[in-house]
Design an enzyme around this catalytic site. Structure first.
Site, PDB file in Angstrom:
ATOM      1  N   HIS A 195       0.854  -1.183   0.000  1.00 38.04           N
ATOM      2  CA  HIS A 195       0.000   0.000   0.000  1.00 38.04           C
ATOM      3  C   HIS A 195       0.887   1.230   0.000  1.00 38.04           C
ATOM      4  O   HIS A 195       2.082   1.145   0.262  1.00 38.04           O
ATOM      5  CB  HIS A 195      -0.948  -0.009   1.198  1.00 38.04           C
ATOM      6  CG  HIS A 195      -0.276  -0.259   2.513  1.00 38.04           C
ATOM      7  ND1 HIS A 195       0.197  -1.504   2.872  1.00 38.04           N
ATOM      8  CD2 HIS A 195      -0.001   0.557   3.546  1.00 38.04           C
ATOM      9  CE1 HIS A 195       0.739  -1.433   4.078  1.00 38.04           C
ATOM     10  NE2 HIS A 195       0.635  -0.191   4.493  1.00 38.04           N
ATOM     11  N   GLY A 196       0.294   2.361  -0.296  1.00 35.16           N
ATOM     12  CA  GLY A 196       1.074   3.587  -0.453  1.00 35.16           C
ATOM     13  C   GLY A 196       1.526   4.184   0.866  1.00 35.16           C
ATOM     14  O   GLY A 196       1.118   3.772   1.949  1.00 35.16           O
TER      15      GLY A 196
END
Length: 145
Positions: free
Chosen positions: A64-65
């Site tokens: 995920h970012g």
């Protein structure tokens, strides 16, 4: 627009990536194609992986970012990719890559639902044994509730 976190189109039964970086790109591009994130979010997924591994155990990684990439998220969404051969994820074997984009801390709720599925070896085996993406999607239905 839909409130569905995991769209059927974002479930892939046989991912094509052979490296961790390609798998992150593959998961991220599904989120982009779904209209959930801007392309820059995929770069932030790779950047996060460089600082902390997203390997979760039981053959699962959840890239995920970074916190700085929140502006790149248009809506909360998941992508789910199964690989027929394990990927080397920093020395761990990964068969499932779940790309995640969460708005307003929704990713924490989403992560807990994924963690529950992957906490049971029987459930992981069902995911490994599922014949196709439709079957995988059916097994993952709880994430949309």
């Amino acid at each position: 627009m839909t409130d569905t976190i995991l769209d059927r189109a974002n479930v892939v039964a046989a991912g094509s990536a052979t490296t961790r970086e390609d798998a992150i790109r593959e998961a991220g591009e599904l989120l982009v194609a779904a209209g959930a994130v801007d392309p820059g979010y995929v770069d932030s997924m790779r950047a996060r992986e460089e600082t902390v591994s997203t390997f979760m155990g039981n053959g699962l990684a959840i890239p995920h970012g970074t916190n700085e990439s929140k502006d790149e998220i248009k809506r909360s969404a998941l992508s789910f990719i199964r690989y027929s051969s394990p990927l080397d994820w920093g020395g761990e074997e990964v068969r499932f890559v779940v790309g995640i984009a969460g708005q307003n801390n929704e990713h924490l709720d989403i992560l807990s639902k994924i963690a529950i599925i992957f906490s049971e070896e029987d459930d992981v085996q069902k995911l490994l044994d599922a014949p196709d993406a439709d079957a995988l999607y059916a097994l993952l239905g709880d994430v949309n509730e």
